[in-house]
Design a protein around this motif. Structure first.
Motif, PDB file in Angstrom:
ATOM      1  N   GLU A  61       0.839  -1.203   0.000  1.00 14.67           N
ATOM      2  CA  GLU A  61       0.000   0.000   0.000  1.00 14.67           C
ATOM      3  C   GLU A  61       0.881   1.264   0.000  1.00 14.67           C
ATOM      4  O   GLU A  61       0.579   2.240  -0.694  1.00 14.67           O
ATOM      5  N   VAL A  62       1.961   1.204   0.766  1.00 15.50           N
ATOM      6  CA  VAL A  62       2.900   2.329   0.764  1.00 15.50           C
ATOM      7  C   VAL A  62       3.415   2.547  -0.662  1.00 15.50           C
ATOM      8  O   VAL A  62       3.420   3.661  -1.186  1.00 15.50           O
ATOM      9  N   LEU A  63       3.811   1.449  -1.310  1.00 20.70           N
ATOM     10  CA  LEU A  63       4.338   1.525  -2.670  1.00 20.70           C
ATOM     11  C   LEU A  63       3.309   2.114  -3.632  1.00 20.70           C
ATOM     12  O   LEU A  63       3.602   2.996  -4.439  1.00 20.70           O
ATOM     13  N   ARG A  64       2.072   1.617  -3.512  1.00 20.65           N
ATOM     14  CA  ARG A  64       1.008   2.104  -4.387  1.00 20.65           C
ATOM     15  C   ARG A  64       0.846   3.618  -4.238  1.00 20.65           C
ATOM     16  O   ARG A  64       0.708   4.339  -5.223  1.00 20.65           O
ATOM     17  N   ARG A  65       0.875   4.078  -2.998  1.00 21.38           N
ATOM     18  CA  ARG A  65       0.668   5.518  -2.770  1.00 21.38           C
ATOM     19  C   ARG A  65       1.855   6.350  -3.221  1.00 21.38           C
ATOM     20  O   ARG A  65       1.680   7.463  -3.711  1.00 21.38           O
ATOM     21  N   VAL A  66       3.054   5.802  -3.048  1.00 19.13           N
ATOM     22  CA  VAL A  66       4.244   6.514  -3.528  1.00 19.13           C
ATOM     23  C   VAL A  66       4.164   6.663  -5.050  1.00 19.13           C
ATOM     24  O   VAL A  66       4.408   7.729  -5.607  1.00 19.13           O
ATOM     25  N   ARG A  67       3.765   5.592  -5.729  1.00 16.00           N
ATOM     26  CA  ARG A  67       3.693   5.624  -7.197  1.00 16.00           C
ATOM     27  C   ARG A  67       2.540   6.485  -7.703  1.00 16.00           C
ATOM     28  O   ARG A  67       2.603   7.027  -8.791  1.00 16.00           O
ATOM     29  N   LYS A  68       1.475   6.572  -6.902  1.00 17.98           N
ATOM     30  CA  LYS A  68       0.324   7.371  -7.293  1.00 17.98           C
ATOM     31  C   LYS A  68       0.727   8.828  -7.472  1.00 17.98           C
ATOM     32  O   LYS A  68       0.193   9.552  -8.297  1.00 17.98           O
ATOM     33  N   PRO A  74      13.513   5.024  -7.039  1.00 14.90           N
ATOM     34  CA  PRO A  74      13.626   3.565  -7.096  1.00 14.90           C
ATOM     35  C   PRO A  74      13.195   2.938  -5.763  1.00 14.90           C
ATOM     36  O   PRO A  74      13.533   3.457  -4.705  1.00 14.90           O
ATOM     37  N   VAL A  75      12.432   1.844  -5.830  1.00 16.41           N
ATOM     38  CA  VAL A  75      11.982   1.147  -4.624  1.00 16.41           C
ATOM     39  C   VAL A  75      12.450  -0.305  -4.669  1.00 16.41           C
ATOM     40  O   VAL A  75      12.196  -1.017  -5.644  1.00 16.41           O
ATOM     41  N   LEU A  76      13.141  -0.711  -3.621  1.00 16.18           N
ATOM     42  CA  LEU A  76      13.587  -2.093  -3.491  1.00 16.18           C
ATOM     43  C   LEU A  76      12.804  -2.738  -2.361  1.00 16.18           C
ATOM     44  O   LEU A  76      12.806  -2.241  -1.233  1.00 16.18           O
ATOM     45  N   ILE A  77      12.088  -3.805  -2.671  1.00 12.72           N
ATOM     46  CA  ILE A  77      11.325  -4.507  -1.641  1.00 12.72           C
ATOM     47  C   ILE A  77      12.253  -5.505  -0.953  1.00 12.72           C
ATOM     48  O   ILE A  77      12.987  -6.244  -1.613  1.00 12.72           O
ATOM     49  N   LEU A  78      12.187  -5.506   0.376  1.00  8.92           N
ATOM     50  CA  LEU A  78      12.995  -6.429   1.164  1.00  8.92           C
ATOM     51  C   LEU A  78      12.020  -7.178   2.059  1.00  8.92           C
ATOM     52  O   LEU A  78      11.485  -6.608   3.005  1.00  8.92           O
ATOM     53  N   GLY A  94       4.970  -1.262  -9.216  1.00  6.43           N
ATOM     54  CA  GLY A  94       6.004  -0.231  -9.345  1.00  6.43           C
ATOM     55  C   GLY A  94       7.280  -0.423  -8.555  1.00  6.43           C
ATOM     56  O   GLY A  94       8.105   0.481  -8.499  1.00  6.43           O
ATOM     57  N   ALA A  95       7.469  -1.612  -7.934  1.00  7.53           N
ATOM     58  CA  ALA A  95       8.764  -1.853  -7.293  1.00  7.53           C
ATOM     59  C   ALA A  95       9.813  -2.062  -8.389  1.00  7.53           C
ATOM     60  O   ALA A  95       9.492  -2.503  -9.490  1.00  7.53           O
TER      61      ALA A  95
END
Ligand code: CA
Length: 226
Positions: A61-68, A74-78, A94-95
């Motif tokens: 959800e954080v990623l979705r909102r950042v991309r919105k 750049p986002v790296l998922i860990l 969008g990761a």
């Protein structure tokens, strides 16, 4: 270079931060999704490292909102989640990379450096040139609202041209991007495919968008003749 680390496991985030600071990165840490998002919206980061299972708001959800907000950071998922489904769905929203826990710090560092080298990417899902529209998610192409069916090579060629609209691309550049490196076939392959594309995209329509720049290569743009 400033990195935002969103991770709720305190020991792990301290370990990562220590390692990154030793590599001379500036690191901010958020312990939950909401405060992570707030930081991401407030500061210009060069990279975000994002855990998925977070209190408050999960990582996706954080990623979705950042991309919105159309942020190109750049986002790296860990994450400990290692299913293909988790990887695919987060890359789709969008990761830029996905590393599963447990991980070796050396690998995290290599991936961070690779993402930083690449820099921000134009990730608009729809590219337009005049009334020609290409949707990267559905891989559909339309001109004046009418769908155009393309083969996968024609699509790749058009996407490359449209993401560089207005820029003249040489045959070599096109071959390197659209065909793979092992390609050593006939060099007029590009001309052949441009002809196919022209037939589908420009024939019977105005304005003509695909242009030949004599002696140099090809470009796509609206406006005056080259
Ligand atoms: Ca977690």
């Amino acid at each position: 270079m400033r990195i935002l680390l969103i991770e709720d496991e305190v020991k792990l985030s301290a370990f990562i931060k220590r390692g990154l600071v030793a590599e001379r990165y500036a690191v901010d840490v958020a312990k939950d999704g909401r405060s992570g998002l707030e930081l991401a919206e407030t500061y210009q980061y060069d990279l975000i490292i994002l855990d998925l299972m977070l209190p408050g708001m999960d990582g996706s959800e954080v990623l979705r909102r950042v991309r919105k907000q159309n942020s190109s950071v750049p986002v790296l998922i860990l994450s400990a989640r290692d299913s293909l489904q988790d990887k695919v769905s987060n890359l789709e929203i969008g990761a830029d990379d996905y590393l599963t826990k447990p991980f070796a710090f050396a690998e995290l560092l290599v991936r961070i450096k690779a993402l930083m080298r690449r820099g921000p990417v134009n990730r608009a899902s729809t590219i337009r040139v005049s009334d020609l529209e290409l949707d990267r998610l559905s891989q559909q192409v339309k001109r004046a609202g009418h769908r155009i069916d393309l083969t996968s090579k024609e699509y790749a060629l058009l996407e490359y041209l449209m993401s560089n609209a207005g820029r003249v691309l040489s045959r070599n550049m096109i071959i390197e991007h659209v065909w793979d490196q092992s390609f050593d076939g006939i060099t007029n392959i590009v001309d052949v495919y441009i002809r196919h594309l022209r037939n589908k995209v420009d024939t019977g329509r105005e304005p003509k968008l695909l242009r030949t720049v004599r002696g140099v290569g090809y470009t796509i743009r609206e406006g005056a003749e080259a």
